[in-house]
Design an enzyme around this catalytic site. Sequence first.
Site, PDB file in Angstrom:
ATOM      1  N   LYS A  14       0.829  -1.216   0.000  1.00 46.08           N
ATOM      2  CA  LYS A  14       0.000   0.000   0.000  1.00 46.08           C
ATOM      3  C   LYS A  14       0.861   1.261   0.000  1.00 46.08           C
ATOM      4  O   LYS A  14       0.635   2.184  -0.783  1.00 46.08           O
ATOM      5  CB  LYS A  14      -0.943   0.013   1.222  1.00 46.08           C
ATOM      6  CG  LYS A  14      -1.880  -1.193   1.287  1.00 46.08           C
ATOM      7  CD  LYS A  14      -2.840  -1.123   2.461  1.00 46.08           C
ATOM      8  CE  LYS A  14      -2.212  -1.139   3.831  1.00 46.08           C
ATOM      9  NZ  LYS A  14      -1.535  -2.416   4.202  1.00 46.08           N
ATOM     10  N   ARG A  89     -10.130   0.484   8.424  1.00 49.73           N
ATOM     11  CA  ARG A  89      -9.697  -0.864   8.797  1.00 49.73           C
ATOM     12  C   ARG A  89     -10.751  -1.618   9.581  1.00 49.73           C
ATOM     13  O   ARG A  89     -10.513  -2.770   9.951  1.00 49.73           O
ATOM     14  CB  ARG A  89      -8.461  -0.737   9.680  1.00 49.73           C
ATOM     15  CG  ARG A  89      -7.153  -1.038   8.972  1.00 49.73           C
ATOM     16  CD  ARG A  89      -6.058  -0.771   9.988  1.00 49.73           C
ATOM     17  NE  ARG A  89      -4.894  -1.566   9.817  1.00 49.73           N
ATOM     18  CZ  ARG A  89      -3.784  -1.128   9.205  1.00 49.73           C
ATOM     19  NH1 ARG A  89      -3.731   0.051   8.664  1.00 49.73           N
ATOM     20  NH2 ARG A  89      -2.748  -1.907   9.140  1.00 49.73           N
ATOM     21  N   ARG A 128      12.079  -6.368   5.444  1.00 49.08           N
ATOM     22  CA  ARG A 128      12.169  -4.948   5.803  1.00 49.08           C
ATOM     23  C   ARG A 128      12.620  -4.788   7.261  1.00 49.08           C
ATOM     24  O   ARG A 128      13.353  -3.852   7.598  1.00 49.08           O
ATOM     25  CB  ARG A 128      10.821  -4.251   5.593  1.00 49.08           C
ATOM     26  CG  ARG A 128      10.912  -2.743   5.843  1.00 49.08           C
ATOM     27  CD  ARG A 128       9.638  -2.010   5.509  1.00 49.08           C
ATOM     28  NE  ARG A 128       8.523  -2.475   6.304  1.00 49.08           N
ATOM     29  CZ  ARG A 128       7.267  -2.102   6.131  1.00 49.08           C
ATOM     30  NH1 ARG A 128       6.967  -1.258   5.176  1.00 49.08           N
ATOM     31  NH2 ARG A 128       6.311  -2.584   6.890  1.00 49.08           N
ATOM     32  N   ARG A 134      10.826   0.086  11.774  1.00 44.56           N
ATOM     33  CA  ARG A 134       9.458  -0.326  12.122  1.00 44.56           C
ATOM     34  C   ARG A 134       9.522  -1.448  13.154  1.00 44.56           C
ATOM     35  O   ARG A 134       9.885  -2.576  12.832  1.00 44.56           O
ATOM     36  CB  ARG A 134       8.710  -0.824  10.872  1.00 44.56           C
ATOM     37  CG  ARG A 134       8.273   0.250   9.884  1.00 44.56           C
ATOM     38  CD  ARG A 134       6.872   0.760  10.091  1.00 44.56           C
ATOM     39  NE  ARG A 134       5.813  -0.203  10.140  1.00 44.56           N
ATOM     40  CZ  ARG A 134       4.852  -0.322   9.238  1.00 44.56           C
ATOM     41  NH1 ARG A 134       4.843   0.442   8.170  1.00 44.56           N
ATOM     42  NH2 ARG A 134       3.881  -1.193   9.398  1.00 44.56           N
ATOM     43  N   ARG A 146      -0.440  -8.937  13.205  1.00 44.42           N
ATOM     44  CA  ARG A 146      -0.980  -7.909  12.288  1.00 44.42           C
ATOM     45  C   ARG A 146      -1.861  -8.565  11.220  1.00 44.42           C
ATOM     46  O   ARG A 146      -2.943  -8.049  10.891  1.00 44.42           O
ATOM     47  CB  ARG A 146       0.163  -7.132  11.625  1.00 44.42           C
ATOM     48  CG  ARG A 146       0.859  -6.180  12.591  1.00 44.42           C
ATOM     49  CD  ARG A 146       2.250  -5.809  12.111  1.00 44.42           C
ATOM     50  NE  ARG A 146       2.249  -5.078  10.860  1.00 44.42           N
ATOM     51  CZ  ARG A 146       3.332  -4.900  10.103  1.00 44.42           C
ATOM     52  NH1 ARG A 146       4.502  -5.405  10.481  1.00 44.42           N
ATOM     53  NH2 ARG A 146       3.250  -4.195   8.991  1.00 44.42           N
TER      54      ARG A 146
END
Length: 194
Positions: A14, A89, A128, A134, A146
Site C-alpha cells: 500500500k 480498517r 524490511r 518499524r 498484524r
Amino acid sequence: MFNLILFGPPGSGKGTQSEKLISKYGLKHLSTGDLLRSEIARQTPLGLAVKSLMARGELVPDEIVIEMINSALDNNPQANGFLFDGFPRTNAQAEALDKLLNQKNTEIAIVLALQVSEQELIDRLLKRGLTSDRVDDRNEEVISARIAEYEKKTAAVAEHYRKYDKVKYVNGEGTIDEIFDLLCEQIDKKLKLA
Ligand code: AP5
Ligand code: MG
C-alpha cells in the site's frame, strides 16, 4: 474530487504504490499508520497512548483514527482528492469515512484491493525488519498478529464497499511497476466513466 482507498493486508504494498499513485494523479496521501508513527516519534500524548498497541500489531481504537482523518480532511480543503492507505480498517471506520466525505459532498470513487499470499507478506515484512525502524516488522509473531487483526477486523471492510460495487481486486505480486500499471488501469477506467 477523486477519492480512493488502497486496501490490502500488512505488507501488500500500500505504502509503496501510494507514493507512485499520488504523484501521478495529484492526490493527497493519508496513511493512518504514517500519522500514528509520527505521533509516536514526536512523543505526543496520542503517540504515547498507541505505542504499545502498535508494537504488538493490534489495531488502535476507532475513535483515535477517525478523529485523525477528520482533522486531515479539514486541513486539506484544497486537495483534488485523497488516497486513503491503511484506513478504513474496521466497518465502524468505513461508516465514519462515508459520513465525513458525504458532509463534504464527495465520496469514495474506487477501492483497489491488493492481493498477496500470506507467505509473501511475511517474507516482505521480515526482510524490511532487518533494516527499517518499524518495530512491528522485527519478528514473525508480531507480523502474524498484524495479519490476524487484518483477517478478523479489516477483511470485512471490502464487503462494505462491494455492496456499492466499488471494489476492484488487483494482483499485488510481481514487480512494483507491473502492479502500478494494473492499479492505473483500474483508476483510468473509473476516471473515464466519471
Ligand atoms: P500501517 O502502517 O498501515 O501498516 P500495515 O497495514 O501493517 O502495512 P505496511 O505499512 O507494513 O505495509 P504496506 O501494505 O504499506 O506495504 P509496503 O509498501 O510498506 O499500520 C501499522 C499499525 O498502525 C497497525 O498495526 C495498527 O496498530 C495501526 N493502525 C494504522 N492504521 C490504523 C487504522 N485505520 N485503525 C487502527 N489501527 C491502525 O511494503 C512492504 C514491504 O514490501 C516494503 O519493504 C516494500 O519495499 C516491499 N514491497 C512492496 N512492493 C513489493 C513488491 N511488488 N515486491 C516485493 N517487495 C515489495
Ligand atoms: Mg504502509
